[in-house]
Design a protein around this motif. Sequence first.
Motif, short mmCIF file in Angstrom:
data_model
loop_
_atom_site.label_atom_id
_atom_site.label_comp_id
_atom_site.label_asym_id
_atom_site.label_seq_id
_atom_site.Cartn_x
_atom_site.Cartn_y
_atom_site.Cartn_z
N PRO A 189 0.81 -1.23 0.00
CA PRO A 189 0.00 0.00 0.00
C PRO A 189 0.84 1.27 0.00
N ALA A 190 1.91 1.30 0.80
CA ALA A 190 2.75 2.50 0.83
C ALA A 190 3.45 2.69 -0.52
N TYR A 191 3.82 1.59 -1.13
CA TYR A 191 4.46 1.68 -2.43
C TYR A 191 3.48 2.19 -3.49
N ARG A 192 2.25 1.68 -3.45
CA ARG A 192 1.23 2.18 -4.38
C ARG A 192 1.03 3.67 -4.23
N ASP A 193 1.00 4.13 -2.99
CA ASP A 193 0.84 5.58 -2.74
C ASP A 193 2.01 6.36 -3.32
N ALA A 194 3.21 5.79 -3.21
CA ALA A 194 4.39 6.48 -3.74
C ALA A 194 4.33 6.55 -5.26
N VAL A 195 3.88 5.46 -5.91
CA VAL A 195 3.75 5.45 -7.36
C VAL A 195 2.67 6.43 -7.81
N LYS A 196 1.54 6.46 -7.07
CA LYS A 196 0.46 7.38 -7.43
C LYS A 196 0.94 8.83 -7.33
N ALA A 197 1.66 9.14 -6.26
CA ALA A 197 2.16 10.51 -6.10
C ALA A 197 3.10 10.87 -7.26
N TYR A 198 3.93 9.92 -7.64
CA TYR A 198 4.83 10.16 -8.77
C TYR A 198 4.04 10.38 -10.05
N MET A 199 3.00 9.56 -10.28
CA MET A 199 2.19 9.70 -11.50
C MET A 199 1.42 11.01 -11.50
N ASP A 200 0.91 11.41 -10.34
CA ASP A 200 0.20 12.69 -10.25
C ASP A 200 1.13 13.85 -10.62
N ALA A 201 2.38 13.73 -10.22
CA ALA A 201 3.35 14.79 -10.52
C ALA A 201 3.72 14.83 -12.00
N HIS A 202 3.48 13.72 -12.70
CA HIS A 202 3.80 13.66 -14.13
C HIS A 202 2.54 13.41 -14.96
N ALA A 203 1.39 13.83 -14.44
CA ALA A 203 0.11 13.54 -15.10
C ALA A 203 0.05 14.08 -16.52
N ASP A 204 0.66 15.25 -16.76
CA ASP A 204 0.59 15.84 -18.09
C ASP A 204 1.40 15.07 -19.13
N GLU A 205 2.20 14.09 -18.68
CA GLU A 205 3.01 13.29 -19.59
C GLU A 205 2.40 11.91 -19.83
N LEU A 206 1.30 11.60 -19.15
CA LEU A 206 0.71 10.27 -19.22
C LEU A 206 -0.53 10.25 -20.10
N CYS A 207 -0.83 9.08 -20.66
CA CYS A 207 -2.04 8.92 -21.47
C CYS A 207 -3.27 8.91 -20.55
N ASP A 208 -4.44 9.07 -21.14
CA ASP A 208 -5.67 9.12 -20.36
C ASP A 208 -5.90 7.82 -19.59
N GLU A 209 -5.53 6.68 -20.21
CA GLU A 209 -5.71 5.39 -19.55
C GLU A 209 -4.85 5.30 -18.29
N CYS A 210 -3.63 5.79 -18.35
CA CYS A 210 -2.75 5.73 -17.18
C CYS A 210 -3.24 6.71 -16.09
N LYS A 211 -3.83 7.80 -16.50
CA LYS A 211 -4.42 8.72 -15.50
C LYS A 211 -5.55 8.01 -14.76
N ARG A 212 -6.32 7.21 -15.49
CA ARG A 212 -7.39 6.44 -14.85
C ARG A 212 -6.80 5.38 -13.95
N ARG A 213 -5.74 4.73 -14.43
CA ARG A 213 -5.09 3.71 -13.61
C ARG A 213 -4.53 4.29 -12.31
N ALA A 214 -4.07 5.51 -12.37
CA ALA A 214 -3.50 6.13 -11.18
C ALA A 214 -4.51 6.20 -10.04
N GLU A 215 -5.79 6.30 -10.39
CA GLU A 215 -6.83 6.38 -9.37
C GLU A 215 -7.29 5.00 -8.89
N ILE A 216 -7.19 4.01 -9.76
CA ILE A 216 -7.71 2.67 -9.43
C ILE A 216 -6.59 1.74 -8.97
N ASN A 217 -5.56 1.61 -9.76
CA ASN A 217 -4.42 0.75 -9.43
C ASN A 217 -3.20 1.27 -10.19
#
Length: 457
Positions: A189-217
């Motif tokens: 769980p802590a690792y997932r949170d760390a990955v989500k935080a990283y993805m949120d910080a790079h959201a403008d570089e990710l595809c729409d599907e990965c933005k959705r994944r960031a919220e779910i898994n």
Amino acid sequence: MALQAPEGTKDLLPEEAKFWTHFKAVATDVFGRYGYEPIETPVFEQTDLFVRGIGEATDVVSKEMFTAISGENLKKLREGGTVKAKSRLSLRPEGTAGVVRAVVQHDLVPQGAAPVKLVYAGPMFRAERPQKGRQRQFNQVGIECLGAEEPSVDAEGIIMLMRFFATIGIPVESTALLVNSMGCDACRPAYRDAVKAYMDAHADELCDECKRRAEINPLRAFDCKNPACAAVMEHAPKITDHLCDDCRDHYDAVKTYLSGAGLSYVEDPKLVRGLDYYTRTVFEVQVTEGMGSQNAIGGGGRYDKLAEEVGGRPTPGFGFALGYERCVLALEAAGCEFPATQACDFFVACVDDSVRAEAFSIMQAFRDAGLTGDMDHQGRSLKSQFKLAGKMGAALVAVLGPDELDRGTVTIRNMRAHREREVEIAALKNFLSCFGGEPYGAPIPNIDDVFGQLEVE
């Protein structure tokens, strides 16, 4: 226009169907040495099994499952009605969930019992874009071990898979073994949170599907095939930096066992596999040359929570699956040839129709002895029958004509040695009757013995 097989499916014509049979037999033999026994599960299950077991956020469940529905239930839905959960069915996209369901349903691992080891083989179904190495109906061989959580089980499974690939003919030097740990409920769980935080910080570089994944898994983003997303996730936090002590010890033990067995491996912290049920060990075997991007030929890992997800007691598990079609491509890439088709032992040729009944009887005597062969069923000339026998690769040709029938004999021609002799039909049948039988008879006769041991009295 004649009807054709559905898009994304392939007919296994006789030559390849024989190799698929051989492929399964080798798997049963290799895995059987490790104590794995066969199991067969339905090709469709309740949809909820895959939703709960594989994970709703996975591409397999959210995009790729084929729904199976009866005509009656389809009519209900069209009329605005509902279908009970037990009638919501899907073709299996993978084999693990169904095997675990069977283990739970039939209590194959009673409290305190030894682990159960199972091997399966058969078709799986995913609604993917058909391409080389990826079909909508494909064949897998897999194993599942439930009831043991020791890292030795993980290492044993990986080792025996590599042994299988070597036995079937895929060169070890043309493969790469990737390993990783997915952690557990204490550290992931802590690792997932760390990955989500990283993805949120790079959201403008990710595809729409990965933005959705960031919220779910967010871990699913490691599987994204978008090059831009792959470049971003290359620098995401690594799971191996977040493992708890127990998971790190487990991972280190698996690697120690692999090294002790002489297996080379590559640690890949981005390897997460495509399904949500994995915990701790995950691994994948890839072909390094000749297969392009579809180069994974097998993989799996540990799933210690899956039995609970499908309604069972806490039961640790480990398993893997290997793709038959991918293995065929790997063999072709390595320049390997499939095993030769089973030789034809005999062919019975008729000079004319007057001897057909006795020729048919002789043919059955050969077959009852466990030998492989045939006769003409289309009224061909004797010359054409010999051509057919040659095309079939027959070792012996039994030629029967009216004159031979009157003498109670048949001419046996050894097609390999280019010799022939006349033998009594009764002696031939008596010789062949010493073999075969039900359910298990004497060993099949050596085809040269059939020719060498019979003499006209």
